[in-house]
Write a protein that holds these residues in place. Structure first.
Motif, PDB file in Angstrom:
ATOM      1  N   UNK A 121      38.274  43.069  43.775  1.00 34.79           N
ATOM      2  CA  UNK A 121      39.487  42.314  43.466  1.00 34.79           C
ATOM      3  C   UNK A 121      40.053  41.809  44.785  1.00 34.79           C
ATOM      4  N   UNK A 122      40.271  40.482  44.881  1.00 33.53           N
ATOM      5  CA  UNK A 122      40.756  39.905  46.126  1.00 33.53           C
ATOM      6  C   UNK A 122      41.955  39.016  45.850  1.00 33.53           C
ATOM      7  N   UNK A 124      46.480  38.577  45.832  1.00 29.81           N
ATOM      8  CA  UNK A 124      47.562  39.033  44.962  1.00 29.81           C
ATOM      9  C   UNK A 124      47.368  38.575  43.526  1.00 29.81           C
ATOM     10  N   UNK A 125      46.733  37.431  43.355  1.00 28.49           N
ATOM     11  CA  UNK A 125      46.498  36.920  41.996  1.00 28.49           C
ATOM     12  C   UNK A 125      45.550  37.824  41.206  1.00 28.49           C
ATOM     13  N   UNK A 126      44.820  38.700  41.883  1.00 23.12           N
ATOM     14  CA  UNK A 126      43.893  39.610  41.210  1.00 23.12           C
ATOM     15  C   UNK A 126      44.545  40.923  40.782  1.00 23.12           C
ATOM     16  N   UNK A 127      45.795  41.148  41.174  1.00 23.71           N
ATOM     17  CA  UNK A 127      46.468  42.412  40.843  1.00 23.71           C
ATOM     18  C   UNK A 127      46.522  42.652  39.334  1.00 23.71           C
ATOM     19  N   UNK A 128      46.901  41.675  38.491  1.00 22.64           N
ATOM     20  CA  UNK A 128      46.917  41.952  37.053  1.00 22.64           C
ATOM     21  C   UNK A 128      45.538  42.367  36.513  1.00 22.64           C
ATOM     22  N   UNK A 129      44.480  41.740  36.990  1.00 18.38           N
ATOM     23  CA  UNK A 129      43.130  42.113  36.544  1.00 18.38           C
ATOM     24  C   UNK A 129      42.763  43.520  37.023  1.00 18.38           C
ATOM     25  N   UNK A 130      43.176  43.863  38.239  1.00 19.04           N
ATOM     26  CA  UNK A 130      42.901  45.206  38.769  1.00 19.04           C
ATOM     27  C   UNK A 130      43.644  46.266  37.967  1.00 19.04           C
ATOM     28  N   UNK A 131      44.898  45.993  37.626  1.00 21.55           N
ATOM     29  CA  UNK A 131      45.680  46.936  36.822  1.00 21.55           C
ATOM     30  C   UNK A 131      45.058  47.081  35.435  1.00 21.55           C
ATOM     31  N   UNK A 132      44.642  45.973  34.840  1.00 20.06           N
ATOM     32  CA  UNK A 132      43.990  46.024  33.529  1.00 20.06           C
ATOM     33  C   UNK A 132      42.692  46.838  33.609  1.00 20.06           C
ATOM     34  N   UNK A 133      41.944  46.669  34.685  1.00 21.39           N
ATOM     35  CA  UNK A 133      40.706  47.421  34.899  1.00 21.39           C
ATOM     36  C   UNK A 133      41.008  48.919  34.991  1.00 21.39           C
ATOM     37  N   UNK A 134      42.035  49.264  35.739  1.00 24.65           N
ATOM     38  CA  UNK A 134      42.438  50.662  35.899  1.00 24.65           C
ATOM     39  C   UNK A 134      42.924  51.242  34.578  1.00 24.65           C
ATOM     40  N   UNK A 135      43.838  50.555  33.923  1.00 21.78           N
ATOM     41  CA  UNK A 135      44.422  51.082  32.694  1.00 21.78           C
ATOM     42  C   UNK A 135      43.472  51.000  31.506  1.00 21.78           C
ATOM     43  N   UNK A 145      42.600  46.386  45.795  1.00 23.60           N
ATOM     44  CA  UNK A 145      42.795  44.942  45.827  1.00 23.60           C
ATOM     45  C   UNK A 145      42.915  44.545  47.289  1.00 23.60           C
ATOM     46  N   UNK A 146      42.026  43.682  47.751  1.00 24.99           N
ATOM     47  CA  UNK A 146      42.087  43.193  49.132  1.00 24.99           C
ATOM     48  C   UNK A 146      43.081  42.040  49.175  1.00 24.99           C
ATOM     49  N   UNK A 147      44.071  42.139  50.062  1.00 27.49           N
ATOM     50  CA  UNK A 147      45.143  41.140  50.094  1.00 27.49           C
ATOM     51  C   UNK A 147      45.330  40.497  51.464  1.00 27.49           C
ATOM     52  N   UNK A 148      44.265  40.160  52.101  1.00 31.37           N
ATOM     53  CA  UNK A 148      44.400  39.463  53.367  1.00 31.37           C
ATOM     54  C   UNK A 148      43.197  39.707  54.246  1.00 31.37           C
ATOM     55  N   UNK A 149      43.002  38.833  55.187  1.00 30.83           N
ATOM     56  CA  UNK A 149      41.870  38.972  56.105  1.00 30.83           C
ATOM     57  C   UNK A 149      42.391  38.782  57.519  1.00 30.83           C
ATOM     58  N   UNK A 155      39.536  43.250  57.089  1.00 28.54           N
ATOM     59  CA  UNK A 155      40.787  43.468  56.378  1.00 28.54           C
ATOM     60  C   UNK A 155      41.840  43.918  57.380  1.00 28.54           C
ATOM     61  N   UNK A 156      43.077  43.478  57.210  1.00 31.31           N
ATOM     62  CA  UNK A 156      44.127  43.911  58.125  1.00 31.31           C
ATOM     63  C   UNK A 156      44.377  45.403  57.980  1.00 31.31           C
ATOM     64  N   UNK A 157      44.838  46.029  59.036  1.00 25.16           N
ATOM     65  CA  UNK A 157      45.119  47.453  59.014  1.00 25.16           C
ATOM     66  C   UNK A 157      46.588  47.652  58.645  1.00 25.16           C
ATOM     67  N   UNK A 158      46.826  48.576  57.748  1.00 28.31           N
ATOM     68  CA  UNK A 158      48.197  48.882  57.343  1.00 28.31           C
ATOM     69  C   UNK A 158      48.808  49.876  58.310  1.00 28.31           C
ATOM     70  N   UNK A 159      50.080  49.730  58.554  1.00 25.03           N
ATOM     71  CA  UNK A 159      50.807  50.713  59.359  1.00 25.03           C
ATOM     72  C   UNK A 159      51.380  51.729  58.413  1.00 25.03           C
TER      73      UNK A 159
END
Length: 160
Positions: A121-122, A124-135, A145-149, A155-159
């Motif tokens: 899933x890549x 923000x537009x993929x978030x609903x599909x990812x949630x549906x997949x999970x649920x 869900x990958x949300x940036x490069x 992938x960017x590193x989160x703090x």
């Protein structure tokens, strides 16, 4: 336990003849009932969710999930001297940074293995599909869900 191939209730009964001391339950419905039935005397269930009962809805609890009906629950807990405790993650937000830092260190050192679902899933537009997949029960492990490069293609590193 692969719940798609065998009944959790039967496996718990066969593997834990005296019952389980602690059940971490996030599915609800029949899985919750199986966990209650599997409790050992003095056992505890920690309810962290009810994935099988979530539904699209508004802001209130009544709109977020279908209420469950577990007849005989007080009697079962009484007979087992059991405890059922809710654990709603947002109530513990002040502890996130400390524990996520520790979990990340355990993962990085190889002491903690994390299963990542292979479905990609890549954006923000993929978030609903990812949630549906999970649920929908189709996921195996964590859904990402990958949300940036980053500038180097990574992938960017989160703090934390």
């Amino acid at each position: 336990i692969n719940y798609r191939k065998e009944k959790v209730r039967d496996v718990l009964r066969a593997e834990f003849k005296k019952g389980v001391d602690l059940a971490y339950e996030s599915v609800g419905g029949e899985m919750f009932a199986a966990a209650v039935d599997a409790l050992a005397p003095g056992g505890k269930i920690i309810v962290i969710g009810m994935m099988s009962q979530y539904k699209a809805g508004g802001d209130g609890a009544a709109d977020a999930w279908t209420p469950s009906d577990h007849k005989g629950l007080p009697e079962k807990l009484l007979w087992k001297s059991g405890t059922c405790v809710g654990f709603f993650l947002p109530h513990y937000a002040k502890h996130f940074r400390r524990h996520l830092t520790r979990l990340y260190a355990l993962h990085k050192s190889g002491q903690l293995a994390v299963e990542i679902d292979p479905t990609s899933f890549t954006g923000l537009e993929a978030v609903p599909a990812a949630v549906a997949h999970l649920q929908g029960g189709g996921s195996i492990g964590k859904v990402v869900v990958k949300v940036g490069v980053g500038g180097d293609g990574s992938a960017p590193r989160a703090r934390l």
